[in-house]
Design a protein around this motif. Structure first.
Motif, PDB file in Angstrom:
ATOM      1  N   ILE A   1      44.256  37.244  34.302  1.00 34.42           N
ATOM      2  CA  ILE A   1      44.738  37.599  35.584  1.00 34.42           C
ATOM      3  C   ILE A   1      43.607  37.179  36.615  1.00 34.42           C
ATOM      4  N   ASN A   2      42.348  37.669  36.055  1.00 34.09           N
ATOM      5  CA  ASN A   2      41.168  37.530  36.655  1.00 34.09           C
ATOM      6  C   ASN A   2      40.767  35.908  36.899  1.00 34.09           C
ATOM      7  N   LEU A   3      40.899  35.158  35.879  1.00 33.40           N
ATOM      8  CA  LEU A   3      40.927  33.921  36.045  1.00 33.40           C
ATOM      9  C   LEU A   3      41.833  33.026  36.781  1.00 33.40           C
ATOM     10  N   LEU A   4      42.888  33.505  36.743  1.00 33.75           N
ATOM     11  CA  LEU A   4      44.167  32.890  37.610  1.00 33.75           C
ATOM     12  C   LEU A   4      43.828  33.156  38.994  1.00 33.75           C
ATOM     13  N   LEU A   5      43.327  34.616  39.427  1.00 36.59           N
ATOM     14  CA  LEU A   5      43.104  34.859  40.609  1.00 36.59           C
ATOM     15  C   LEU A   5      41.987  33.894  41.319  1.00 36.59           C
ATOM     16  N   GLY A   6      40.797  33.674  40.434  1.00 39.60           N
ATOM     17  CA  GLY A   6      40.011  32.704  40.706  1.00 39.60           C
ATOM     18  C   GLY A   6      40.220  31.496  41.205  1.00 39.60           C
ATOM     19  N   ILE A   7      41.310  30.815  40.432  1.00 45.91           N
ATOM     20  CA  ILE A   7      41.927  29.631  40.542  1.00 45.91           C
ATOM     21  C   ILE A   7      42.597  29.566  41.862  1.00 45.91           C
ATOM     22  N   VAL A   8      43.152  30.579  42.239  1.00 48.92           N
ATOM     23  CA  VAL A   8      44.190  30.849  43.279  1.00 48.92           C
ATOM     24  C   VAL A   8      43.322  30.638  44.664  1.00 48.92           C
TER      25      VAL A   8
END
Length: 244
Positions: free
Chosen positions: A94-101
């Protein structure tokens, strides 16, 4: 309704400029007294805040390694090590996906505002590279899962592309050059009476600056001759942005 303490004139009367008056800021503050520009600017700020929140969320990837990690002072809220629980398997992606977003939002914004550099985007990109690099050095796919390493690869690619775009393909002036251009466009659409009132108030602000000797009389005359929304072009930092 604005109180006197909130008005642009009060700001011009009391702020310490040190001989460097931010001319664009004068009209920005005047623009914030109008509904059109104020609503637009607040929307821009909300989008910026959302991008920042998503971007810095990637730092939470460190917290998911808990006491089993190597970052001093970062501990989980329980005595259990997230590395041995299912929490990490949910929170880390989730943290990584938020960073991508977050980086995607900055990339879209960069394009929409005419490729103006945003220093915050650069900081988020560097932070993302540091996080992914540190996790890669410390852990293996067997520790975190192959899917997480794929996500870290995507984060790294996004961060590098964002840094390259911001560094080598940005136009001069930065985000505020775009905002001041938008301010000028919105001021031209105001009713004539409102524009006249803003011009009168702008003149009073210049008088305040002259009275405080923060502004040279010759510069004041040049500023008075500029159309509403044109002050920002007088700032040296926007010299290249005006012509590009």
């Amino acid at each position: 309704m604005n109180t006197d303490e909130e008005t642009p004139r009060h700001w011009a009367r009391n702020h310490c400029f040190g001989g460097k008056v931010p001319f664009g800021e004068i009209e920005h503050r005047l623009g914030m007294t109008t509904e059109s520009y104020s609503a637009w600017f607040q929307r821009q700020q909300r989008v910026q805040m959302a991008a920042v929140i998503c971007g810095v969320a990637i730092f939470g990837a460190f917290a998911t390694v808990g006491p089993g990690g190597w970052i001093p002072g970062i501990r989980s809220s329980t005595s259990a090590d997230p590395m041995s629980s299912g929490m990490r398997d949910v929170l880390l992606p989730i943290n990584l996906l938020l960073g991508i977003v977050g980086m995607a939002m900055y990339a879209v914004q960069w394009w929409r505002i005419g490729r103006r550099r945003n220093d915050l985007a650069y900081v988020i990109a560097v932070l993302s590279l540091v996080v992914c690099g540190a996790l890669t050095l410390r852990y293996t796919p067997d520790d975190l899962g192959e899917g997480v390493f794929v996500l870290m690869g995507v984060v790294t690619a996004c961060a590098l592309l964002l840094m390259i775009a911001e560094t080598f393909f940005s136009r001069p002036g930065g985000v505020w050059a775009y905002r001041y251009q938008q301010l000028a466009e919105r001021l031209t659409t105001l009713p004539e009476r409102t524009r006249e009132e803003l011009l009168e108030e702008r003149g009073r602000i210049l008088n305040e600056l002259l009275r405080r000797k923060e502004l040279h009389p010759e510069d004041a005359e040049i500023l008075r001759s500029l159309p509403l929304g044109g002050f920002w072009a007088m700032e040296p930092r926007f010299e290249k942005a005006v012509t590009r």
